[in-house]
Design an enzyme around this catalytic site. Structure first.
Site, PDB file in Angstrom:
ATOM      1  N   HIS A 103       0.804  -1.011  -0.139  1.00  0.00           N
ATOM      2  CA  HIS A 103       0.177   0.264   0.023  1.00  0.00           C
ATOM      3  C   HIS A 103       0.867   1.295  -0.024  1.00  0.00           C
ATOM      4  CE1 HIS A 103      -2.803   2.845   1.878  1.00  0.00           C
ATOM      5  NE2 HIS A 103      -3.707   2.119   1.309  1.00  0.00           N
ATOM      6  N   ASP A 137       3.368  -4.806   7.947  1.00  0.00           N
ATOM      7  CA  ASP A 137       2.009  -4.010   7.705  1.00  0.00           C
ATOM      8  C   ASP A 137       0.787  -4.738   8.010  1.00  0.00           C
ATOM      9  OD1 ASP A 137      -0.141  -2.854   6.908  1.00  0.00           O
ATOM     10  OD2 ASP A 137       0.682  -1.908   5.133  1.00  0.00           O
ATOM     11  N   GLN A 195      -4.366  -5.048   7.100  1.00  0.00           N
ATOM     12  CA  GLN A 195      -5.308  -6.072   6.493  1.00  0.00           C
ATOM     13  C   GLN A 195      -5.114  -7.412   7.207  1.00  0.00           C
ATOM     14  OE1 GLN A 195      -7.832  -5.380   4.459  1.00  0.00           O
ATOM     15  NE2 GLN A 195      -6.842  -3.344   3.640  1.00  0.00           N
ATOM     16  N   LYS A 221     -10.347  -0.908  10.860  1.00  0.00           N
ATOM     17  CA  LYS A 221     -10.310  -1.979   9.698  1.00  0.00           C
ATOM     18  C   LYS A 221     -10.949  -2.950  10.779  1.00  0.00           C
ATOM     19  CE  LYS A 221      -7.125  -0.622   6.368  1.00  0.00           C
ATOM     20  NZ  LYS A 221      -8.087   0.134   5.358  1.00  0.00           N
ATOM     21  N   CYS A 224      -4.863   2.534  -3.289  1.00  0.00           N
ATOM     22  CA  CYS A 224      -3.667   3.354  -2.809  1.00  0.00           C
ATOM     23  C   CYS A 224      -2.339   2.214  -3.154  1.00  0.00           C
ATOM     24  CB  CYS A 224      -3.884   3.473  -1.465  1.00  0.00           C
ATOM     25  SG  CYS A 224      -4.816   4.869  -0.947  1.00  0.00           S
TER      26      CYS A 224
HETATM   27  N1  7TS Z   1      -1.580  -0.926   4.545  1.00  0.00           N
HETATM   28  C1  7TS Z   1      -2.669  -1.614   4.089  1.00  0.00           C
HETATM   29  C2  7TS Z   1      -2.117  -3.072   3.576  1.00  0.00           C
HETATM   30  C3  7TS Z   1      -4.049  -1.224   3.719  1.00  0.00           C
HETATM   31  O1  7TS Z   1      -4.935  -1.832   3.348  1.00  0.00           O
HETATM   32  C4  7TS Z   1      -4.078  -0.112   4.191  1.00  0.00           C
HETATM   33  C5  7TS Z   1      -5.554   0.614   4.055  1.00  0.00           C
HETATM   34  C6  7TS Z   1      -3.258   0.802   4.981  1.00  0.00           C
HETATM   35  C7  7TS Z   1      -1.945   0.208   5.012  1.00  0.00           C
HETATM   36  C8  7TS Z   1      -3.256   2.285   5.185  1.00  0.00           C
HETATM   37  O2  7TS Z   1      -4.318   2.042   6.463  1.00  0.00           O
HETATM   38  P1  7TS Z   1      -4.797   3.594   7.233  1.00  0.00           P
HETATM   39  O3  7TS Z   1      -5.678   3.016   8.258  1.00  0.00           O
HETATM   40  O4  7TS Z   1      -3.745   4.180   7.711  1.00  0.00           O
HETATM   41  O5  7TS Z   1      -5.607   4.321   5.981  1.00  0.00           O
HETATM   42  N2  7TS Z   1      -6.297   0.308   2.879  1.00  0.00           N
HETATM   43  C9  7TS Z   1      -7.468   0.592   2.234  1.00  0.00           C
HETATM   44  C10 7TS Z   1      -8.044  -0.007   1.477  1.00  0.00           C
HETATM   45  O6  7TS Z   1      -7.541  -1.047   0.844  1.00  0.00           O
HETATM   46  N3  7TS Z   1      -9.186   0.838   1.115  1.00  0.00           N
HETATM   47  O7  7TS Z   1      -9.188   1.707   1.545  1.00  0.00           O
HETATM   48  C11 7TS Z   1      -8.076   1.890   2.780  1.00  0.00           C
END
Ligand code: 7TS
Length: 412
Positions: free
Chosen positions: A122, A199, A202, A225, A365
């Site tokens: 990501h 990371d 997910q 999430k 992203c």
């Molecule tokens: N890493 C992964 C693998 C992700 O899927 C996401 C967010 C992030 C980092 C960042 O997370 P945040 O909470 O800091 O924003 N992924 C997604 C997605 O797949 N659709 O919307 C956000």
């Protein structure tokens, strides 16, 4: 077996209609829905307890501090962290990774050093390392993907060198659904004395995780999430790393003492939590963890893998539809990215929305991954503990309908 009917009753939003149709929410990889217990924890906090923490001697402040630190204890238990003090609250996964790229990276990465990432990361696990590499004159290297959307791990020994300072990778791809063999990467890295950041944005919401057993050095994830509120992230790190690193943000709460010309730092974990934190949302995150633990992470994972496999079967029946990522459901989590020939993912997303079905369409992203896959965007359906096979049937039916509508429009 989890009782999805019962679980659904705990999520008020799943009762609502969208465009006159019952909501079918298939976008939990972007953010999950929240059970009543989480919403109630927020209301209870603001109506019964609200006060700043770690400073007051009055009852409310003491209660708020106990609830906030209690939530930290729950997170520590959830990931089997050795001590609550190894759990740092941030705003999200993105901030947790930036904390490491600054607090650890600025100290340890020197000109000519290398950081190993993967092609499926990501943006939030790419851009912070690009910024660090630019600041330090370091270089990024990437574990490539094979045609099945899995990491080409056989190339890792050649990528690792005496210059490698860190390996960072996602536990599960938010586009391909691939669950990565992070344990093998960690073992290979540790054999060369290299730390690993996982990371978990997910992975942690969907898989049982034990940081001691996994032996990762850093783990980043987001509350939103995994049934919790937005605005709360977690960084777990090994205690020795947290002790040795410099603070990320400076300000109140993170200091032991301040003079006009210098300061000393508070104990862990507060050394990394500058300013008034997101107290209410952290406390409500604790309620989300209670909820997940009550259902059971192995059971949730099993349910999602079953749904993922079912979705692969149902979607593959559709002519002109191709699914991205591994064909083996056992190495996938509960999300499916796909493409329907002749139908732009955004158009498909809109047509599904008209049926009350929420999916995500876009680059997720992951622009470097999109380029690698040779697409600009994908449609993605992602599942959680509250989703059902019937919802996947409705998705398949709505895709067929969208294909018809679109072919009629395209031929007019
Ligand atoms: N890493 C992964 C693998 C992700 O899927 C996401 C967010 C992030 C980092 C960042 O997370 P945040 O909470 O800091 O924003 N992924 C997604 C997605 O797949 N659709 O919307 C956000």
């Amino acid at each position: 077996m989890i009782d999805v009917g019962r679980i659904r009753r705990d999520f008020p939003i799943l009762q609502r209609q969208v465009h006159g149709k019952p909501l079918i929410y298939l976008d939990s990889a972007a953010t999950s829905q929240k059970p009543k217990a989480v919403v109630e924890a927020l209301v209870d906090y603001y109506t019964q307890t609200n006060a700043n923490i770690h400073r007051g001697i009055h009852a409310l402040s003491e209660e708020a501090t106990a609830l906030y630190e209690g939530a930290r204890g729950k997170v520590a238990r959830f990931i089997a962290a050795p001590r609550p003090s190894t759990v740092i609250f941030t705003r999200n996964t993105t901030e947790s990774i930036n904390l490491v790229s600054h607090a650890w990276g600025l100290r340890h990465v020197q000109p000519g050093d290398e950081i190993i990432l993967t092609e499926m990361e990501h943006h939030s696990n790419i851009v912070p390392w690009q910024l660090l590499a630019q600041a330090k004159g370091a270089k990024l290297r990437f574990i490539r993907l094979n045609a099945e959307g899995q990491l080409a791990l056989e190339e890792l020994p050649q990528l690792i060198s005496g210059k490698t300072k860190l390996i960072t990778l996602t536990l599960m791809s938010n586009v391909l659904g691939t669950i990565n063999p992070v344990r093998a990467v960690i073992q290979a890295a540790h054999a060369r004395g290299i730390p690993v950041l996982v990371d978990g944005a997910q992975g942690v919401p969907h898989l049982p995780i034990n940081v001691v057993d996994l032996n990762c050095d850093f783990l980043a994830f987001s509350a939103h999430k995994m049934l919790g509120p937005t605005g709360v992230g977690v960084l777990y790190a090994k205690e020795a790393l947290l002790e040795e690193m410099d603070p990320f943000l400076g300000g109140g709460d993170m200091i032991r003492d301040v003079w006009l010309d210098h300061s000393t730092w508070n104990d862990l974990p507060w050394k990394y939590e500058a300013g008034t934190p997101n107290i209410a949302d952290v406390i409500a995150f604790g309620a989300a963890i209670d909820y997940l633990e009550k259902i059971g992470m192995p059971e949730i994972h099993h349910h999602e893998q079953e749904l993922g496999g079912y979705a692969l079967d149902r979607l593959r029946e559709i002519e002109g539809l191709s699914v991205h990522g591994p064909s083996d459901p056992s190495i996938r989590g509960g999300l499916v990215s796909f493409e329907v020939k002749g139908l732009h993912p955004h158009d498909l997303g809109q047509l599904l929305d008209a049926e009350g079905i929420a999916i995500r369409a876009g680059h997720h992203c992951c622009k470097p991954l999109m380029r690698k896959m040779g697409v600009v965007a994908t449609a993605r359906a992602s599942f959680y503990l509250y989703n059902t096979r019937e919802e996947i049937d409705a998705l398949a039916a709505a895709i067929l309908k969208a294909k018809e509508v679109f072919s009629v429009v395209a031929h007019r």
